[in-house]
Design an enzyme around this catalytic site. Structure first.
Site, PDB file in Angstrom:
ATOM      1  N   GLU A 178     -12.623 -27.130  59.994  1.00 21.58           N
ATOM      2  CA  GLU A 178     -10.483 -27.098  60.044  1.00 21.58           C
ATOM      3  C   GLU A 178     -10.866 -28.369  59.215  1.00 21.58           C
ATOM      4  O   GLU A 178      -9.126 -28.047  59.147  1.00 21.58           O
ATOM      5  CB  GLU A 178     -11.496 -28.111  61.676  1.00 21.58           C
ATOM      6  CG  GLU A 178     -11.638 -26.841  62.599  1.00 21.58           C
ATOM      7  CD  GLU A 178     -13.077 -26.370  62.811  1.00 21.58           C
ATOM      8  OE1 GLU A 178     -14.313 -26.691  61.889  1.00 21.58           O
ATOM      9  OE2 GLU A 178     -13.377 -25.553  63.993  1.00 21.58           O
ATOM     10  N   GLY A 200     -14.446 -22.146  65.383  1.00 24.40           N
ATOM     11  CA  GLY A 200     -14.953 -21.906  66.657  1.00 24.40           C
ATOM     12  C   GLY A 200     -16.114 -20.580  66.640  1.00 24.40           C
ATOM     13  O   GLY A 200     -16.281 -20.742  67.898  1.00 24.40           O
ATOM     14  N   ALA A 233     -11.352 -19.617  64.686  1.00 22.90           N
ATOM     15  CA  ALA A 233     -10.330 -19.535  65.723  1.00 22.90           C
ATOM     16  C   ALA A 233      -9.303 -18.471  64.742  1.00 22.90           C
ATOM     17  O   ALA A 233      -9.318 -18.565  63.759  1.00 22.90           O
ATOM     18  CB  ALA A 233      -9.399 -20.950  66.056  1.00 22.90           C
ATOM     19  N   GLU A 247     -19.367 -23.205  66.668  1.00 21.87           N
ATOM     20  CA  GLU A 247     -18.387 -23.543  68.774  1.00 21.87           C
ATOM     21  C   GLU A 247     -19.217 -22.799  68.693  1.00 21.87           C
ATOM     22  O   GLU A 247     -19.924 -23.113  69.957  1.00 21.87           O
ATOM     23  CB  GLU A 247     -17.241 -23.899  68.597  1.00 21.87           C
ATOM     24  CG  GLU A 247     -17.440 -25.003  67.554  1.00 21.87           C
ATOM     25  CD  GLU A 247     -16.402 -25.694  67.722  1.00 21.87           C
ATOM     26  OE1 GLU A 247     -14.515 -24.868  67.338  1.00 21.87           O
ATOM     27  OE2 GLU A 247     -15.374 -27.167  68.146  1.00 21.87           O
TER      28      GLU A 247
HETATM   29  N1  3HC Z   1      -8.358 -16.028  61.025  1.00 17.47           N
HETATM   30  C1  3HC Z   1      -7.476 -15.119  61.045  1.00 17.47           C
HETATM   31  N2  3HC Z   1      -7.125 -14.504  60.243  1.00 17.47           N
HETATM   32  C2  3HC Z   1      -8.191 -14.903  59.132  1.00 17.47           C
HETATM   33  C3  3HC Z   1      -8.490 -15.778  59.886  1.00 17.47           C
HETATM   34  C4  3HC Z   1      -8.977 -16.529  60.624  1.00 17.47           C
HETATM   35  N3  3HC Z   1     -10.093 -17.540  60.762  1.00 17.47           N
HETATM   36  N4  3HC Z   1      -9.923 -16.017  58.408  1.00 17.47           N
HETATM   37  C5  3HC Z   1      -9.382 -15.315  57.584  1.00 17.47           C
HETATM   38  N5  3HC Z   1      -8.840 -14.288  57.591  1.00 17.47           N
HETATM   39  C6  3HC Z   1      -8.259 -13.643  57.277  1.00 17.47           C
HETATM   40  C7  3HC Z   1      -7.224 -13.848  55.749  1.00 17.47           C
HETATM   41  O1  3HC Z   1      -5.815 -14.098  55.997  1.00 17.47           O
HETATM   42  C8  3HC Z   1      -7.533 -12.366  55.358  1.00 17.47           C
HETATM   43  O2  3HC Z   1      -6.307 -11.843  55.159  1.00 17.47           O
HETATM   44  P1  3HC Z   1      -5.712 -10.517  54.712  1.00 17.47           P
HETATM   45  O3  3HC Z   1      -6.111  -9.805  53.892  1.00 17.47           O
HETATM   46  O4  3HC Z   1      -4.642 -10.218  55.022  1.00 17.47           O
HETATM   47  O5  3HC Z   1      -5.179 -11.487  53.103  1.00 17.47           O
HETATM   48  C9  3HC Z   1      -8.907 -11.561  55.466  1.00 17.47           C
HETATM   49  O6  3HC Z   1      -8.814 -12.579  56.782  1.00 17.47           O
HETATM   50  C10 3HC Z   1     -10.007 -12.116  54.688  1.00 17.47           C
HETATM   51  O7  3HC Z   1     -10.196 -13.576  53.737  1.00 17.47           O
HETATM   52  P2  3HC Z   1     -10.235 -13.620  52.658  1.00 17.47           P
HETATM   53  O8  3HC Z   1      -9.600 -13.076  51.756  1.00 17.47           O
HETATM   54  O9  3HC Z   1     -10.094 -15.576  53.012  1.00 17.47           O
HETATM   55  O10 3HC Z   1     -11.435 -13.085  52.507  1.00 17.47           O
HETATM   56  P3  3HC Z   1     -13.180 -14.125  51.851  1.00 17.47           P
HETATM   57  O11 3HC Z   1     -13.772 -13.203  51.952  1.00 17.47           O
HETATM   58  O12 3HC Z   1     -12.694 -14.746  50.856  1.00 17.47           O
HETATM   59  O13 3HC Z   1     -13.505 -15.659  52.709  1.00 17.47           O
HETATM   60  C11 3HC Z   1     -13.414 -16.451  54.607  1.00 17.47           C
HETATM   61  C12 3HC Z   1     -13.767 -15.247  54.102  1.00 17.47           C
HETATM   62  C13 3HC Z   1     -15.146 -17.754  54.299  1.00 17.47           C
HETATM   63  C14 3HC Z   1     -14.127 -16.537  56.442  1.00 17.47           C
HETATM   64  C15 3HC Z   1     -12.649 -17.365  54.818  1.00 17.47           C
HETATM   65  O14 3HC Z   1     -11.760 -16.172  55.012  1.00 17.47           O
HETATM   66  C16 3HC Z   1     -12.123 -18.018  55.423  1.00 17.47           C
HETATM   67  O15 3HC Z   1     -13.102 -19.653  55.001  1.00 17.47           O
HETATM   68  N6  3HC Z   1     -11.242 -18.498  56.098  1.00 17.47           N
HETATM   69  C17 3HC Z   1     -10.976 -19.551  57.614  1.00 17.47           C
HETATM   70  C18 3HC Z   1     -12.114 -20.447  58.520  1.00 17.47           C
HETATM   71  C19 3HC Z   1     -11.848 -20.675  58.711  1.00 17.47           C
HETATM   72  O16 3HC Z   1     -11.069 -22.021  58.620  1.00 17.47           O
HETATM   73  N7  3HC Z   1     -12.285 -20.961  60.340  1.00 17.47           N
HETATM   74  C20 3HC Z   1     -11.822 -22.566  60.838  1.00 17.47           C
HETATM   75  C21 3HC Z   1     -10.573 -22.732  62.099  1.00 17.47           C
HETATM   76  S1  3HC Z   1      -9.896 -22.880  62.674  1.00 17.47           S
HETATM   77  C22 3HC Z   1     -10.881 -22.815  64.357  1.00 17.47           C
HETATM   78  O17 3HC Z   1     -12.143 -22.001  64.533  1.00 17.47           O
HETATM   79  C23 3HC Z   1     -10.730 -24.055  65.622  1.00 17.47           C
HETATM   80  C24 3HC Z   1     -11.709 -23.917  65.983  1.00 17.47           C
HETATM   81  O18 3HC Z   1     -12.133 -25.232  66.141  1.00 17.47           O
HETATM   82  C25 3HC Z   1     -10.815 -24.364  67.899  1.00 17.47           C
END
Ligand code: 3HC
Ligand code: NAI
Length: 703
Positions: free
Chosen positions: A132, A109, A70, A112
């Site tokens: 998450e 997501g 998400a 998912e």
């Molecule tokens: N939403 C918005 N922005 C995101 C994002 C997300 N899910 N994931 C990463 N970004 C952004 C970061 O903030 C960063 O932005 P910036 O360049 O402005 O600082 C950019 O993308 C690059 O991210 P990283 O610097 O972290 O890049 P990496 O290559 O080191 O890592 C990654 C990539 C493994 C995808 C890592 O960013 C990560 O773990 N992201 C979060 C993933 C996550 O938690 N997903 C679950 C979200 S909750 C969800 O999905 C709910 C659902 O169940 C309904």
């Protein structure tokens, strides 16, 4: 050209390859599932499903990854239609086979969506997961209902509790993906889609639910973990409840229950704290120097000193693929340094987590020497010798003579002024501080200490090293104790005052643990060694303001040779090498004697008061650190304490916590404490200013 531009801004595109519809998600950098992506995906799926010429559908991500989840930036704002669970339900209800083609990190997501698709193919380097929990959330788009139906509760819980992605190979073995793509993913997905005849729906899968007893047992285990190791957190228990719904309720009801739980978590302070921590961590790597200059190449590292820190830093570097040359003062010390490094790998081998061959591969990158001249080829040197200015200066004089002209020189000093060290060289602008935390191969925090004289590209190289090592960097000014230890000094004093006034170290530690830390302050002192602080206090003798309150309890303990775990006792007792200490009546007697000397009558402290004082001391000093420019922004202090000092991540960090506690309330507290000790409790002008203008630390982060 206009049409092409328009296409490029489309976050989701639909095209066809023969009879196969290809839906591509294009929302750089990680294809987060923003409202526009969800809408585009829904529209594309509906259109492809309705198109009689289409026989199957492939969903893939453009650029570096399948969606990584998400869009976290949308959390905290009102949710806009279409909701992700509904989009995924629509994908699942397609009348034609839908194939998710995965590369990069299919997370949250994103994964998912893949679970809602009928078939999954992935490149071997892809990773999938439900992280998450690291945001204080639970999977909210069917993940808790579809995943266990495919792989059973034990594995599903493992994936959701750890939150770390698993490899495509492991996902294949568990039946979470169906096929690994050889070569080009799009081609492989098209070939796969052409073979498929009918949809296959995860919600109807039964294999994971077949063994009810095993399912129940896994839930019981997980509940126990949630209440012990993940104590205080809301999401783990919610995950368990959602999985219980898998076996007690029909899919549709379970899905709705999951949705309710998701929103409950999303509204919690915990998830706000963890989301704050997520963005704070990414913001800490963005510093002015790194935006002005490119890092220098980093192909080979030198480490001087093979003790606790030198060995840990060496391991961190070797593990990241960097060759390391370690310098020690003589052959015996070098042998010990090498043994310190090897011991880390030998422990892994003993636990079955590494093979001898893997260790040999890693150690092939290690070189030891007693000759500084052997550092002539390294790109950066990190000094980790004794914490003494004369010793460090002697090392830097040597380094100045042998290093190549553009090599970066770093010191891992805990307290010493970097300028005092670098002044013996003719290359001050190449010198900075790199303050690792012990154990350096495990702890994520790296304070990058920037003296005035450091060149931008030297600082940028420090941040580049952090990235290579997988560390979380925070920029700190060159001031005693930098960010973390300086603030620790202050709340450590506050704890000592409370101890002398009547709280036992055990009550203080219990309050800290109850707040969410993995261990209390005095247990941490015992672990690090009480002699470190004692040496510091002795060095500061004569420089202290005599009007300042000074508590001698720790000195009395050290005078008895009780330095903590390594000597079997400190604030706690560690009989027979115990790792967890037991309260010591002799310490209580010693404290009572100190109180008597100062005619202090012990008074009671509630856990609430202990924490209010502890955190007020922390935040007030943090304000001074900000005011002096030692930290650039409040969120950097949050990152420092979450990743270096065990501050509970679900509270976001001390500054985020202070915002939610209320800055005006904290200032009132400080002024009240100041009535009894006006020297210690001087409200920081920054805190006063923020309260006067009605601002928060988060406002400063944005500014
Ligand atoms: N939403 C918005 N922005 C995101 C994002 C997300 N899910 N994931 C990463 N970004 C952004 C970061 O903030 C960063 O932005 P910036 O360049 O402005 O600082 C950019 O993308 C690059 O991210 P990283 O610097 O972290 O890049 P990496 O290559 O080191 O890592 C990654 C990539 C493994 C995808 C890592 O960013 C990560 O773990 N992201 C979060 C993933 C996550 O938690 N997903 C679950 C979200 S909750 C969800 O999905 C709910 C659902 O169940 C309904
Ligand atoms: P240590 O005593 O374990 O190791 C120091 C090593 O330096 C010894 O192996 C010694 O032989 C070697 N050494 C001394 N003089 C040398 C010289 N001239 N040339 C080459 N090698 C020499 O000390 P530790 O704990 O590793 O600390 C090292 C530095 O790291 C200190 O500045 C300390 O303040 C800092 N630090 C320590 C932390 C900790 O938790 N131990 C945490 C963060 C920083």
């Amino acid at each position: 050209a206009i049409a092409k531009d328009a296409l490029m801004t489309q976050p989701v595109t639909l095209s066809t390859a023969g009879s196969i519809a290809v839906i591509e998600i294009n929302n750089p950098p990680v294809n987060a599932l923003s409202q526009a992506v969800r809408q585009g995906l829904l529209d594309a799926v509906v259109q492809a499903d309705a198109d009689a010429a289409v026989t199957a559908i492939v969903i893939l991500g453009a650029g570096r990854s399948f969606p990584a989840g998400a869009d976290i930036k949308e959390f905290g704002q009102p949710m806009q239609d279409p909701h992700l669970p509904d989009v995924i339900d629509r994908i699942e209800s397609c009348s034609k086979p839908v194939v998710a083609a995965l590369h990069g990190t299919a997370l949250g997501g994103g994964f998912e969506i893949a679970l809602g698709s009928h078939y999954r193919i992935a490149v071997p380097s892809a990773r999938v997961g439900l992280p998450e929990i690291h945001l204080g959330l639970i999977p909210g788009a069917g993940g808790t209902q579809r995943l266990p139906r495919l792989c059973g509760a034990a594995m599903a819980l493992d994936i959701m509790f750890k939150g770390t992605p698993i490899s495509a190979q492991d996902a294949l073995a568990a039946g979470l993906i169906d096929r690994l793509a050889e070569g080009d993913l799009r081609q492989a997905a098209l070939i796969y889609a052409a073979e498929l005849q009918t949809p296959r729906r995860s919600r109807e899968a039964t294999s994971g639910l077949a063994d009810k007893a095993a399912f129940e047992a896994a839930l019981t285990d997980a509940e126990e973990t949630a209440r012990s190791r993940m104590r205080g957190q809301m999401a783990p228990l919610k995950i368990v409840q959602c999985l219980r719904a898998c076996i007690t309720q029909p899919f549709a009801d379970g899905r709705l229950f999951e949705r309710d739980c998701f929103f409950e978590c999303l509204a919690s302070e915990q998830s706000k704290g963890m989301i704050h921590a997520f963005f704070a961590q990414r913001a800490s790597a963005k510093v002015p120097e790194a935006s002005r200059a490119e890092p220098r190449p980093l192909n080979r590292l030198g480490v001087v000193g093979g003790g606790t820190m030198g060995a840990g830093i060496t391991v961190a570097a070797l593990n990241s693929g960097l060759p390391v040359t370690m310098i020690e003062r003589d052959h015996d010390s070098l042998a010990r340094g090498r043994a310190n490094v090897e011991q880390v790998y030998d422990r892994l081998i003993a636990k079955g987590r590494m093979s001898e061959a893997q260790k040999s591969d890693i150690m092939a990158r290690y070189q030891g020497s007693t000759q500084f001249a052997d550092l002539s080829e390294v790109d950066m040197v990190i000094e980790a010798v004794f914490e003494r200015l004369d010793v460090k200066r002697a090392v830097f004089e040597q380094l100045d003579k042998v290093l190549k002209p553009d090599a970066v020189l770093a010191s891992n000093t805990s307290y010493i002024d970097i300028d005092e060290i670098s002044s013996v060289t003719n290359r001050r602008k190449h010198v900075l501080g790199l303050h690792f935390f012990s154990p350096a191969n495990i702890m994520k925090l790296l304070e990058i200490v920037v003296p005035q004289s450091a060149a931008d590209d030297v600082v940028a190289t420090g941040f580049a090293l952090a990235k290579i090592l997988g560390k979380i960097p925070v920029r700190a000014g060159n001031s005693p104790g930098f960010i973390g230890n300086r603030i620790l000094g202050k709340y450590g004093d506050c704890a000592a005052h409370m101890m002398e006034d009547g709280a036992t170290p055990y009550e203080i530690d219990a309050a800290i643990v109850e707040f969410g830390y993995p261990m209390g302050l005095h247990a941490m002192y015992d672990l690090a060694g009480l002699d470190i602080g004692w040496d510091n206090r002795k060095a500061a003798q004569g420089k202290r303001n005599p009007a300042e309150r000074y508590v001698e309890i720790a000195d009395r303990i050290c005078e008895r040779g009780w330095f903590g775990q390594k000597t079997g006792r400190g604030f706690y007792l560690y009989p027979d090498g115990a790792r967890i200490g037991a309260p010591d009546p002799e310490i209580l007697a010693l404290i009572e004697a100190e109180r008597a000397k100062k005619s202090i009558t012990a008074r009671r402290f509630t856990a609430e008061e202990i924490m209010a004082r502890y955190l007020a001391a922390m935040v007030n000093e943090a304000c001074e650190v900000l005011r002096e420019g030692v930290a650039l922004k409040p969120s950097d202090i949050d990152v420092t304490f979450v990743h270096g000092y065990g501050f509970p991540r679900y509270r976001g960090g001390p500054m985020n916590y202070a915002d939610s506690y209320g800055l005006a309330r904290m200032l009132d507290d400080i002024r009240r404490y100041g009535q009894h000790d006006p020297i210690f409790w001087q409200a920081s002008p920054l805190l006063v200013e923020l309260v006067a203008s009605g601002q928060t630390f988060n406002d400063l982060n944005k500014g």
